[in-house]
Design a protein around this motif. Structure first.
Motif, mmCIF file in Angstrom:
data_model
loop_
_atom_site.group_PDB
_atom_site.id
_atom_site.type_symbol
_atom_site.label_atom_id
_atom_site.label_comp_id
_atom_site.label_asym_id
_atom_site.label_seq_id
_atom_site.Cartn_x
_atom_site.Cartn_y
_atom_site.Cartn_z
ATOM 1 N N ILE A 106 32.064 24.764 -16.639
ATOM 2 C CA ILE A 106 32.189 24.440 -15.109
ATOM 3 C C ILE A 106 30.565 25.153 -14.594
ATOM 4 O O ILE A 106 30.616 26.263 -14.600
ATOM 5 C CB ILE A 106 33.294 24.980 -14.434
ATOM 6 C CG1 ILE A 106 34.553 24.364 -14.961
ATOM 7 C CG2 ILE A 106 33.370 24.750 -13.000
ATOM 8 C CD1 ILE A 106 35.889 24.953 -14.570
ATOM 9 N N MET A 107 29.876 24.357 -13.701
ATOM 10 C CA MET A 107 28.722 25.133 -13.237
ATOM 11 C C MET A 107 28.967 24.860 -11.677
ATOM 12 O O MET A 107 28.972 23.866 -11.175
ATOM 13 C CB MET A 107 27.387 24.147 -13.705
ATOM 14 C CG MET A 107 27.424 24.593 -15.209
ATOM 15 S SD MET A 107 25.701 23.543 -15.723
ATOM 16 C CE MET A 107 26.388 22.005 -16.021
ATOM 17 N N ILE A 108 29.063 26.008 -10.981
ATOM 18 C CA ILE A 108 29.083 25.999 -9.666
ATOM 19 C C ILE A 108 27.685 26.269 -9.170
ATOM 20 O O ILE A 108 27.129 27.414 -9.373
ATOM 21 C CB ILE A 108 30.275 27.218 -9.191
ATOM 22 C CG1 ILE A 108 31.565 26.844 -9.750
ATOM 23 C CG2 ILE A 108 30.483 27.240 -7.733
ATOM 24 C CD1 ILE A 108 32.689 27.600 -9.822
ATOM 25 N N SER A 109 27.441 25.640 -8.024
ATOM 26 C CA SER A 109 26.235 25.616 -7.370
ATOM 27 C C SER A 109 26.090 26.876 -6.330
ATOM 28 O O SER A 109 27.142 27.565 -5.980
ATOM 29 C CB SER A 109 26.136 24.581 -6.282
ATOM 30 O OG SER A 109 24.913 24.805 -5.595
ATOM 31 N N ASP A 110 25.041 27.608 -6.356
ATOM 32 C CA ASP A 110 24.899 28.895 -5.513
ATOM 33 C C ASP A 110 24.527 28.359 -3.928
ATOM 34 O O ASP A 110 24.976 29.275 -3.169
ATOM 35 C CB ASP A 110 23.614 29.512 -5.609
ATOM 36 C CG ASP A 110 23.957 30.143 -7.233
ATOM 37 O OD1 ASP A 110 24.973 30.457 -7.558
ATOM 38 O OD2 ASP A 110 22.732 30.604 -7.760
ATOM 39 N N PRO A 115 27.900 21.222 -2.316
ATOM 40 C CA PRO A 115 28.793 21.276 -3.237
ATOM 41 C C PRO A 115 28.746 20.110 -4.267
ATOM 42 O O PRO A 115 29.428 20.333 -5.535
ATOM 43 C CB PRO A 115 30.430 21.154 -2.647
ATOM 44 C CG PRO A 115 29.835 20.459 -1.292
ATOM 45 C CD PRO A 115 28.586 20.876 -0.899
ATOM 46 N N GLU A 116 27.979 19.128 -4.124
ATOM 47 C CA GLU A 116 27.724 18.105 -5.116
ATOM 48 C C GLU A 116 27.145 18.529 -6.278
ATOM 49 O O GLU A 116 27.186 17.912 -7.185
ATOM 50 C CB GLU A 116 26.802 16.921 -4.406
ATOM 51 C CG GLU A 116 27.664 16.295 -3.253
ATOM 52 C CD GLU A 116 27.437 16.743 -1.928
ATOM 53 O OE1 GLU A 116 26.418 17.505 -1.537
ATOM 54 O OE2 GLU A 116 28.472 16.841 -1.271
ATOM 55 N N LYS A 117 26.294 19.774 -6.407
ATOM 56 C CA LYS A 117 25.701 20.425 -7.343
ATOM 57 C C LYS A 117 26.404 20.761 -8.529
ATOM 58 O O LYS A 117 26.195 21.225 -9.538
ATOM 59 C CB LYS A 117 24.653 21.443 -7.079
ATOM 60 C CG LYS A 117 23.652 20.794 -6.133
ATOM 61 C CD LYS A 117 22.313 20.412 -6.857
ATOM 62 C CE LYS A 117 21.355 20.129 -5.938
ATOM 63 N NZ LYS A 117 20.293 19.606 -6.837
ATOM 64 N N ASN A 118 28.128 21.134 -7.862
ATOM 65 C CA ASN A 118 28.941 21.550 -8.836
ATOM 66 C C ASN A 118 29.251 20.379 -9.885
ATOM 67 O O ASN A 118 29.200 19.339 -9.708
ATOM 68 C CB ASN A 118 30.248 21.871 -8.252
ATOM 69 C CG ASN A 118 29.904 22.937 -7.167
ATOM 70 O OD1 ASN A 118 29.241 23.698 -7.077
ATOM 71 N ND2 ASN A 118 30.987 23.022 -6.094
ATOM 72 N N GLN A 119 29.310 20.993 -11.152
ATOM 73 C CA GLN A 119 29.604 20.154 -12.406
ATOM 74 C C GLN A 119 30.506 20.440 -13.168
ATOM 75 O O GLN A 119 30.859 21.817 -13.268
ATOM 76 C CB GLN A 119 28.335 19.882 -13.079
ATOM 77 C CG GLN A 119 27.158 19.256 -12.488
ATOM 78 C CD GLN A 119 26.038 19.173 -13.335
ATOM 79 O OE1 GLN A 119 25.974 18.955 -14.408
ATOM 80 N NE2 GLN A 119 24.733 19.044 -12.523
#
Length: 159
Positions: A106-110, A115-119
């Protein structure tokens, strides 16, 4: 007890396989390469009774895959072909003797505004030990692609 026969795999795409079918398919594909290895050895030595030679001398309980590769080395098979055979054997062993596990990243955007950058990434992983005893994780998908590529090359090279 009723006798049964086992049908061949009817699925045509790797993406349709479950883990057990994938493992069985890889073992079957490697066995087909082993048959080509045996034929190469038989072709070189030209025994009088090819069937007995294959069933007895080339029997895997007498000469394992490593021994057959040593024979191929000494009868003039290219070093690159031998290395490819070693690689597909390692991949086969990895799938045969190791559990395929799921790895989730799980990669959470800074950036809270994006929030679309979360993967969330899910990947099938195989943990294998190399000859030095070091355990490394391999992507099952990447290993399958490598296996397929080498299998196709070896089919041509072992003819």
């Amino acid at each position: 007890m009723e006798k049964i026969t086992f049908d061949s795999l009817t699925k045509s795409k790797l993406s349709e396989f479950n883990k057990a079918e994938l493992q069985g398919w890889i073992i079957d594909q490697f066995q087909q390469l082993e048959n080509r290895i045996d034929l190469k050895i038989i072709e070189y030595f030209q025994p009088n009774d090819k069937i007995k030679f294959e069933k007895i001398v080339l029997n895997s309980t007498i000469i394992n895959n490593g021994g057959k590769l040593k024979i191929l080395t000494n009868i003039g098979v290219k070093k690159t072909t031998i290395e490819k055979l070693r690689t597909v054997a390692r991949i086969r062993n990895g799938f045969s003797h190791t559990r395929i596990r799921q790895n989730i990243t799980i990669m959470i955007s800074d950036n809270a505004n994006n929030p679309e950058k979360n993967q969330i990434l899910s990947e099938s992983i195989i943990d294998v030990m190399n000859s030095n005893g070091k355990i490394t994780s391999k992507s099952a998908y990447e290993w399958i692609i490598e296996f397929l590529t080498l299998r196709n090359e070896l089919r041509k090279e072992l003819n």
